[in-house]
Scaffold this active site. Structure first.
Site, short mmCIF file in Angstrom:
data_model
loop_
_atom_site.label_atom_id
_atom_site.label_comp_id
_atom_site.label_asym_id
_atom_site.label_seq_id
_atom_site.Cartn_x
_atom_site.Cartn_y
_atom_site.Cartn_z
CB SER A 47 -0.94 0.02 1.14
OG SER A 47 -1.76 1.17 1.43
CG LEU A 79 -1.30 4.17 -6.80
CD1 LEU A 79 -1.24 4.56 -7.94
CD2 LEU A 79 0.39 3.98 -6.10
CG ASN A 92 -8.72 4.63 3.80
OD1 ASN A 92 -7.43 4.82 3.10
ND2 ASN A 92 -8.93 3.93 4.09
CD GLU A 117 -9.30 -1.04 0.22
OE1 GLU A 117 -8.11 -0.98 -0.20
OE2 GLU A 117 -9.32 -1.39 1.39
CE LYS A 171 -7.87 -2.77 6.16
NZ LYS A 171 -8.06 -1.25 6.46
N GLY A 229 -4.40 -4.63 5.38
CA GLY A 229 -3.76 -4.75 6.48
C GLY A 229 -3.97 -3.32 7.35
CB ILE A 284 0.15 -0.24 9.83
CG1 ILE A 284 -0.43 0.75 8.74
CG2 ILE A 284 1.67 0.24 9.92
CD1 ILE A 284 -0.11 2.23 8.98
O1 NPG Z 1 -0.04 -3.13 4.53
O2 NPG Z 1 -0.67 -2.99 6.63
C1 NPG Z 1 -0.47 -2.55 5.54
C2 NPG Z 1 -1.49 -1.16 5.56
C3 NPG Z 1 -2.37 -1.21 4.32
O3 NPG Z 1 -3.17 0.79 3.49
C4 NPG Z 1 -3.31 -0.12 4.17
N1 NPG Z 1 -3.89 0.09 5.33
O4 NPG Z 1 -7.09 1.84 4.79
O5 NPG Z 1 -6.66 -0.18 4.41
C5 NPG Z 1 -6.22 0.84 4.92
C6 NPG Z 1 -5.01 1.25 5.44
C7 NPG Z 1 -5.13 1.49 6.84
C8 NPG Z 1 -3.86 1.30 7.55
C9 NPG Z 1 -6.11 1.79 7.43
C10 NPG Z 1 -3.82 1.59 8.97
C11 NPG Z 1 -6.07 2.10 8.86
C12 NPG Z 1 -4.98 1.93 9.54
#
Ligand code: NPG
Length: 374
Positions: free
Chosen positions: A141, A168, A197, A220, A269, A297, A299
């Site tokens: 990501s 992206l 998001n 997404e 998730k 994910g 993070i």
């Molecule tokens: O690879 O862990 C990873 C991050 C992937 O972009 C990513 N996560 O909206 O999906 C999402 C975003 C996110 C990260 C959302 C952290 C919330 C917290």
């Protein structure tokens, strides 16, 4: 299985570079880890809530509070009432059902108890969940950056490392141009998708349809999390498959979104939906409807990533997940680092999560520890 204690541990992990999305910028990850101590084993859970409620209503202090005030006491009472041999991970969701929401805390607790159970009996997460492959393709990501040249450099680096899919992050003002630039520079063979998001409204439908020119795997969560019907309407204007993330909080909401035509792909998730068992149920519902899924994910540290890799090894996970190597976000992970092997992450085969925190590293990143005794 009998619970003896749960350790609530907060860790602070600096990110290798700031991660910007349409809802904010992360500089470090403040993670709540749970260590469940039973009469036979220990198990680890990771709570994916962020420090603030920008992605979802949950935030890490809130999750820590609801665990202490409500969830752990309910388990204490519940395991006392459960028949001998009945207590275990599948019972957790039932005991916590009277409490609304707070799925990220529920998921963390269930993960830790499942880990303890599986370690005790020598079974792996992947085997327990129904995994069918020994490695999963890794997607990465890419956050919103200050310029298109900077983005192209970052994407070139990830493709050089072998990542199998690029996602992206987009928002109004950073969408068509960066996508076009990535396609022009790296060609049509790169598996590419975008994540908004919730940054758009249905009034942006014609603008979002411009992304159809770039052969994306999916868009997404373009609209608000409660705008499921809006996504169904958007799908009539935009040809690129719509994928819901924030809107899907359970197998039930997944089934409804599929039936309404609001989602052609689902991001699963475990934290967002209350645990790995509910995540598997969503996988099953989607598979029954022929809807592809992939593992998102948050993070996570190596603990959460190991569990996600296990989930992503189920047969319905036909698209690469946000399961990147530890080094994507962290210089030092709390477990042995997850690494890319030919663009894939190996699914752990050891008992439970199959990975352990490294005690010295864990101590170094710890900011607080608290013990709840049963
Ligand atoms: O690879 O862990 C990873 C991050 C992937 O972009 C990513 N996560 O909206 O999906 C999402 C975003 C996110 C990260 C959302 C952290 C919330 C917290």
């Amino acid at each position: 299985m009998k619970l003896r204690a749960v350790e609530l541990r907060r860790i602070a992990m600096p990110l290798v570079s700031p991660f910007r999305t349409s809802f904010g910028t992360q500089h470090q990850r403040d993670i709540l880890l749970l260590k469940v101590i039973t009469d036979g084993a220990c198990g680890w859970g990771e709570c994916v809530a962020l420090a603030d409620p920008g992605y979802s209503p949950e935030y890490v202090d809130g999750q820590s509070d609801v665990l202490r005030q409500f969830f752990l006491p309910a388990l204490a009472t519940g395991q006392g009432a459960a028949a001998v041999g009945e207590f275990g991970a599948p019972v957790v969701a039932r005991l916590l059902e009277p409490f609304k929401g707070h799925r990220m805390a529920k998921a963390a607790l269930e993960m830790a108890i499942l880990d303890a159970e599986l370690r005790e009996t020598g079974r792996s997460f992947a085997r327990e969940l129904g995994g069918v492959v020994d490695r999963v393709p890794a997607g990465v990501s890419v956050g919103i950056l200050e310029s298109i040249p900077a983005l192209l450099d970052v994407v070139a680096g990830y493709l050089g490392e072998g990542y199998r899919r690029i996602k992206l992050k987009i928002e109004p003002g950073w969408d068509v141009a960066p996508v076009r630039a990535v396609r022009e520079r790296f060609g049509d063979d790169v598996a590419l998708q975008v994540d908004a998001n919730t940054a758009y409204t249905l009034r942006d439908a014609r603008h979002l349809a411009k992304l159809d020119d770039f052969d994306l795997l999916l868009i997404e969560q373009p609209l608000a999390e409660d705008d499921v019907l809006g996504h169904a309407d958007l799908a009539k204007t935009v040809r690129t498959p719509i994928c819901l993330d924030e809107s899907i909080t359970s197998a039930q909401t997944a089934a409804a979104a599929i039936r309404l035509g609001a989602t052609q792909v689902i991001n699963i998730k475990p934290g967002r939906v209350g645990g790995y068992l509910e995540a598997r149920a969503i996988h099953d519902v989607a598979a029954a409807h022929g809807v592809p899924v992939w593992c998102g994910g948050m993070i996570e540290s190596g603990l959460g990533r190991a569990a996600n890799a296990a989930l992503a090894s189920l047969p319905g996970f036909t698209l690469p997940g946000d399961i990147s190597a530890s080094g994507r976000f962290y210089r030092v992970d709390v477990t042995a680092p997850l690494v890319l092997e030919d663009g894939h992450i190996r699914v752990p085969t050891g008992a439970g999560l199959g990975v352990d925190p490294i005690p010295e590293i864990l101590e170094e990143v710890t900011t607080a520890v608290d013990l709840f005794e049963f």
